[in-house]
Design an enzyme around this catalytic site. Structure first.
Site, PDB file in Angstrom:
ATOM      1  N   LYS A   1     -11.823 -36.644 -13.823  1.00 51.92           N
ATOM      2  CA  LYS A   1     -12.163 -37.788 -12.976  1.00 51.92           C
ATOM      3  C   LYS A   1     -12.709 -38.919 -13.824  1.00 51.92           C
ATOM      4  CE  LYS A   1     -15.749 -37.885 -10.042  1.00 51.92           C
ATOM      5  NZ  LYS A   1     -16.543 -37.621  -8.804  1.00 51.92           N
TER       6      LYS A   1
ATOM      7  N   ASP B   1     -12.850 -42.595  -9.352  1.00 56.24           N
ATOM      8  CA  ASP B   1     -14.009 -42.804  -8.485  1.00 56.24           C
ATOM      9  C   ASP B   1     -14.508 -44.224  -8.691  1.00 56.24           C
ATOM     10  OD1 ASP B   1     -16.242 -42.711  -6.922  1.00 56.24           O
ATOM     11  OD2 ASP B   1     -17.258 -41.124  -8.044  1.00 56.24           O
TER      12      ASP B   1
ATOM     13  N   GLU C   1     -11.723 -42.021  -5.073  1.00 58.47           N
ATOM     14  CA  GLU C   1     -12.895 -41.931  -4.197  1.00 58.47           C
ATOM     15  C   GLU C   1     -13.428 -43.321  -3.867  1.00 58.47           C
ATOM     16  OE1 GLU C   1     -16.060 -39.326  -5.467  1.00 58.47           O
ATOM     17  OE2 GLU C   1     -14.633 -38.045  -6.545  1.00 58.47           O
TER      18      GLU C   1
ATOM     19  N   LYS D   1     -21.049 -32.915  -1.450  1.00 52.79           N
ATOM     20  CA  LYS D   1     -22.235 -32.788  -2.293  1.00 52.79           C
ATOM     21  C   LYS D   1     -23.379 -32.281  -1.422  1.00 52.79           C
ATOM     22  CE  LYS D   1     -20.770 -36.548  -5.336  1.00 52.79           C
ATOM     23  NZ  LYS D   1     -20.992 -37.949  -5.772  1.00 52.79           N
TER      24      LYS D   1
END
Length: 365
Positions: free
Chosen positions: A163, A194, A220, A266
């Site tokens: 990522k 992200d 994201e 998360k």
């Protein structure tokens, strides 16, 4: 089994370097550890570590709330239904609605205690058939030269997914960096992005056009205004992953986000093990992949995330923030960075807390 005691500890660990989070610069990671003890001597640990800039609760507020909840656990008999996504403990916490990091610490301690007393592992409570090995999503962030060097290391090490943080440069510079990273890691490694809500709609359209053909697994939260995510997903062709948008969202509300290709879970920010399991279940219902991810937790919290990944993860987990800790509260650090983790080994390491590295705080009462 009856819970005989609850003890709270505080930790403060140095980071490997300054960490910028939404305008705040962190040089140490601070948080709380909860130890629940059963009358048979079994022990369960959990971690409550609000993340500055992302958690709604401060560390001080979390301490007061966790102290009250932990005190209420002492003297109670544990039930099988405690370790279920919609079990007794989960429903009680739904009613009291503690801060997300508080709920994560309390549930992890309770589930770990039940596992220890029952002579099973935490992954086996999460799933009847947990994975023995989980894959880890490598994280790239920082100056271009460092990002490219680290991308080469991860490619050589055998990472399945990487990522890359974007949105900190100009759109054109980010496009160039994404293309360079893809060139370095090759086509066999999945590339995730992200943006942390960095762009407006015009900027994200320019970015999407610029990375066309690169092969992006998902991006994201690309938009500062998340109301535009559905339109972005429909016109840009890059799958969207939800992250910040999940804060405060009830799992059943995911049905309104059927455009999402992935849901980044998360537990420190969303509210514990039970909420993570519910969110993962709802994600699958809309055709999105649940991705367990960390928030700079210690080995105690990260081990719980490994257990969750083993039970519900269907894709490499975002556990790479762990390597930003220069020290840990456990005697044997989790073997990260690494492309894969042995689940049983990681969970075992997460139980080995070293007491001289933590400070006991006022007992729950």
């Amino acid at each position: 089994m009856r819970i005989a005691g609850a003890d709270l500890y505080r930790y403060s660990l140095p980071l490997t370097g300054p960490l910028m989070l939404k305008g705040a610069t962190l040089r140490r990671r601070e948080g709380l550890l909860l130890r629940l003890t059963g009358e048979d001597g079994a022990v369960g640990w959990g971690e409550t570590s609000p993340l500055p800039g992302f958690s709604r609760e401060s560390l001080g507020a979390a301490l007061g709330e966790l102290r009250r909840l932990a005190a209420a656990m002492v003297g109670r008999d544990m039930e099988d239904a405690w370790t279920r996504a919609d079990g007794t403990l989960a429903r009680e916490l739904d009613d009291t609605n503690p801060a997300p990091s508080v709920r994560f610490g309390l549930e992890a301690a309770a589930w770990n205690l039940y596992a220890a007393a029952s002579e099973v592992t935490l992954p086996e409570l999460v799933s009847a058939s947990p994975r023995d090995i989980v894959s880890v999503n490598g994280l790239l962030a920082g100056p271009r030269a460092e990002v490219l060097q680290e991308a080469r290391r991860m490619q050589d090490a055998g990472y399945e997914a990487i990522k890359l943080k974007v949105g900190g440069l100009s759109v054109e510079e980010d496009i160039s960096l994404v293309r360079e990273v893809r060139s370095v890691i090759g086509e066999s490694v999945s590339l995730r992005l992200d943006a942390n809500r960095a762009w407006d709609f015009e900027e994200v359209l320019r970015f999407a056009r610029g990375v066309e053909g690169v092969g992006i697994e998902y991006i994201e939260e690309p938009l500062a205004d998340p109301d535009g995510l559905k339109e972005f997903a429909s016109v840009c062709g890059i799958p969207v992953a939800l992250d910040e948008s999940l804060a405060g969202m009830a799992p059943e509300m995911l049905v309104e986000h059927g455009y999402a290709g992935a849901v980044v879970i998360k537990p420190t920010l969303l509210g514990g093990i039970s909420q993570a399991l519910r969110m993962a279940s709802r994600a699958r219902e809309i055709g999105a992949r649940p991705v367990i991810s960390s928030a700079y937790e210690t080995g105690v919290g990260t081990a719980a995330l490994v257990a969750l990944t083993a039970g519900i993860g269907e894709t490499p987990a975002g556990l790479d923030t762990y390597r930003r800790l220069a020290e840990d509260v456990v005697e044997r650090r989790l073997p990260l960075p690494a492309p894969r983790l042995d689940v049983r080994d990681a969970v075992t390491r997460g139980r080995g807390v070293v007491y001289w590295r933590i400070s006991r705080v006022e007992p729950p009462r």
